[in-house]
Design a protein around this motif. Structure first.
Motif, PDB file in Angstrom:
ATOM      1  N   ARG A 190     -26.898 -20.479 -28.085  1.00  0.00           N
ATOM      2  CA  ARG A 190     -26.839 -19.330 -27.185  1.00  0.00           C
ATOM      3  C   ARG A 190     -28.591 -18.992 -27.169  1.00  0.00           C
ATOM      4  O   ARG A 190     -29.084 -19.002 -25.753  1.00  0.00           O
ATOM      5  CB  ARG A 190     -26.179 -18.226 -27.393  1.00  0.00           C
ATOM      6  N   ASP A 191     -28.918 -18.617 -28.199  1.00  0.00           N
ATOM      7  CA  ASP A 191     -30.421 -18.294 -28.139  1.00  0.00           C
ATOM      8  C   ASP A 191     -31.219 -17.783 -26.900  1.00  0.00           C
ATOM      9  O   ASP A 191     -31.965 -18.009 -26.354  1.00  0.00           O
ATOM     10  CB  ASP A 191     -31.162 -19.650 -28.417  1.00  0.00           C
ATOM     11  N   VAL A 192     -30.438 -16.633 -26.561  1.00  0.00           N
ATOM     12  CA  VAL A 192     -30.742 -15.961 -25.294  1.00  0.00           C
ATOM     13  C   VAL A 192     -32.442 -15.722 -25.223  1.00  0.00           C
ATOM     14  O   VAL A 192     -32.739 -15.554 -24.158  1.00  0.00           O
ATOM     15  CB  VAL A 192     -30.119 -14.485 -25.217  1.00  0.00           C
ATOM     16  N   LYS A 193     -33.016 -15.327 -26.427  1.00  0.00           N
ATOM     17  CA  LYS A 193     -34.264 -14.951 -26.227  1.00  0.00           C
ATOM     18  C   LYS A 193     -35.270 -16.010 -26.742  1.00  0.00           C
ATOM     19  O   LYS A 193     -36.527 -15.867 -26.718  1.00  0.00           O
ATOM     20  CB  LYS A 193     -34.471 -13.754 -26.603  1.00  0.00           C
ATOM     21  N   GLY A 194     -34.689 -17.191 -27.053  1.00  0.00           N
ATOM     22  CA  GLY A 194     -35.406 -18.266 -27.641  1.00  0.00           C
ATOM     23  C   GLY A 194     -36.095 -18.019 -28.945  1.00  0.00           C
ATOM     24  O   GLY A 194     -36.961 -18.519 -29.449  1.00  0.00           O
ATOM     25  N   LEU A 195     -35.583 -16.815 -29.638  1.00  0.00           N
ATOM     26  CA  LEU A 195     -36.143 -16.443 -30.769  1.00  0.00           C
ATOM     27  C   LEU A 195     -35.759 -17.321 -31.944  1.00  0.00           C
ATOM     28  O   LEU A 195     -36.488 -17.493 -33.005  1.00  0.00           O
ATOM     29  CB  LEU A 195     -35.740 -14.826 -31.421  1.00  0.00           C
ATOM     30  N   TYR A 196     -34.481 -17.932 -31.974  1.00  0.00           N
ATOM     31  CA  TYR A 196     -34.193 -19.011 -33.055  1.00  0.00           C
ATOM     32  C   TYR A 196     -34.981 -20.281 -32.864  1.00  0.00           C
ATOM     33  O   TYR A 196     -35.662 -20.535 -34.033  1.00  0.00           O
ATOM     34  CB  TYR A 196     -32.774 -19.391 -32.855  1.00  0.00           C
ATOM     35  N   LYS A 197     -35.256 -20.827 -31.904  1.00  0.00           N
ATOM     36  CA  LYS A 197     -36.354 -21.783 -31.662  1.00  0.00           C
ATOM     37  C   LYS A 197     -37.493 -21.329 -32.413  1.00  0.00           C
ATOM     38  O   LYS A 197     -37.969 -22.285 -32.948  1.00  0.00           O
ATOM     39  CB  LYS A 197     -36.428 -22.356 -30.266  1.00  0.00           C
ATOM     40  N   ARG A 198     -38.149 -20.286 -31.963  1.00  0.00           N
ATOM     41  CA  ARG A 198     -39.400 -19.902 -32.459  1.00  0.00           C
ATOM     42  C   ARG A 198     -39.304 -19.685 -34.058  1.00  0.00           C
ATOM     43  O   ARG A 198     -40.426 -20.161 -34.870  1.00  0.00           O
ATOM     44  CB  ARG A 198     -39.939 -18.717 -32.006  1.00  0.00           C
ATOM     45  N   ALA A 199     -38.228 -19.133 -34.729  1.00  0.00           N
ATOM     46  CA  ALA A 199     -38.006 -18.744 -35.914  1.00  0.00           C
ATOM     47  C   ALA A 199     -38.148 -20.146 -36.680  1.00  0.00           C
ATOM     48  O   ALA A 199     -38.729 -20.350 -37.667  1.00  0.00           O
ATOM     49  CB  ALA A 199     -36.805 -18.042 -36.377  1.00  0.00           C
ATOM     50  N   ARG A 200     -37.451 -21.298 -36.125  1.00  0.00           N
ATOM     51  CA  ARG A 200     -37.299 -22.576 -36.690  1.00  0.00           C
ATOM     52  C   ARG A 200     -38.599 -23.288 -36.860  1.00  0.00           C
ATOM     53  O   ARG A 200     -38.766 -23.859 -37.759  1.00  0.00           O
ATOM     54  CB  ARG A 200     -36.368 -23.526 -36.077  1.00  0.00           C
ATOM     55  N   LYS A 201     -39.365 -22.900 -35.878  1.00  0.00           N
ATOM     56  CA  LYS A 201     -40.936 -23.457 -35.745  1.00  0.00           C
ATOM     57  C   LYS A 201     -41.849 -22.719 -36.828  1.00  0.00           C
ATOM     58  O   LYS A 201     -42.806 -22.957 -37.063  1.00  0.00           O
ATOM     59  CB  LYS A 201     -41.264 -23.312 -34.531  1.00  0.00           C
TER      60      LYS A 201
END
Ligand SMILES: Nc1ncnc2c1ncn2[C@@H]1O[C@H](COP(=O)(O)OS(=O)(=O)O)[C@@H](OP(=O)(O)O)[C@H]1O
Ligand SMILES: Nc1ncnc2c1ncn2[C@@H]1O[C@H](COP(=O)(O)OP(=O)(O)O)[C@@H](O)[C@H]1O
Length: 147
Positions: free
Chosen positions: A87-98
């Motif tokens: 879902r990552d509505v705000k793209g925060l998971y992607k940023r956290a993974r990076k």
């Protein structure tokens, strides 16, 4: 439905009352402490108050329960990390993974699952309407609402 209700969430709390707080363990503890006190004031005013926070630590949820008393209802909105990341509505998971966001719940900061919540809602498998119905049914059973 004829009930006075209010929702506290990140949008109306973290930008003002708790704007000085971040996401360290200490700050999350203080965040939930303030929210619990505010929730208690709402209850004293006769409002059904819903608090939608990660609230990752059992001890803080237990303190909130003690503060509020018998009307406290802990609803665990369960969802797998996988679905949250999709879902990552705000793209925060992607940023956290990076590694761009530190201390991100589920990735680099802990979440202590509730052991005895009043209700578990499977938000990853059920539709929004099913989730809402489950909560309303529970509130009816407890006579918190009567419709
Ligand atoms: N590091 C980190 N960890 C977890 N969450 C983060 C973080 N940084 C920002 N966010 C966004 O902040 C919202 C969660 O805040 P909470 O006040 O519910 O957190 S807590 O109860 O104090 O743990 C939640 O936003 P909403 O979903 O809009 O509530 C998160 O996406
Ligand atoms: N039970 C559900 N069924 C389908 N989608 C859901 C369900 N619960 C939440 N969502 C979706 O997941 C996303 C994140 O939900 P949100 O309420 O913003 O979560 P949070 O504030 O806890 O991060 C939203 O796009 C929302 O529509």
């Amino acid at each position: 439905m004829g009930y006075h209700t209010f929702v506290l969430d990140g949008d109306n709390v973290r930008h003002n009352l708790c704007e000085d707080l971040g996401f360290s363990n200490e700050d999350r503890i203080e965040n939930i402490r303030r929210i619990s006190e505010v929730a208690k004031l709402f209850i004293e005013a006769g409002v059904i108050i819903m608090t939608a926070f990660i609230s990752p630590f059992r001890a803080d949820r237990e303190k909130a329960r003690q503060l509020v008393g018998e009307d406290f209802v802990e609803i665990y909105c369960h969802c797998s990390l996988n679905v949250c990341e999709q879902r990552d509505v705000k793209g925060l998971y992607k940023r956290a993974r990076k590694g761009e966001i530190k201390e991100f719940t589920g990735i680099s900061s802990p979440y202590e699952e509730p052991e005895n919540p009043e209700l578990v809602i499977e938000t990853g498998h059920q539709s929004l309407d099913e989730c809402v119905d489950q909560i309303l049914d529970y509130l009816r059973q407890c006579n918190i609402i009567n419709i």
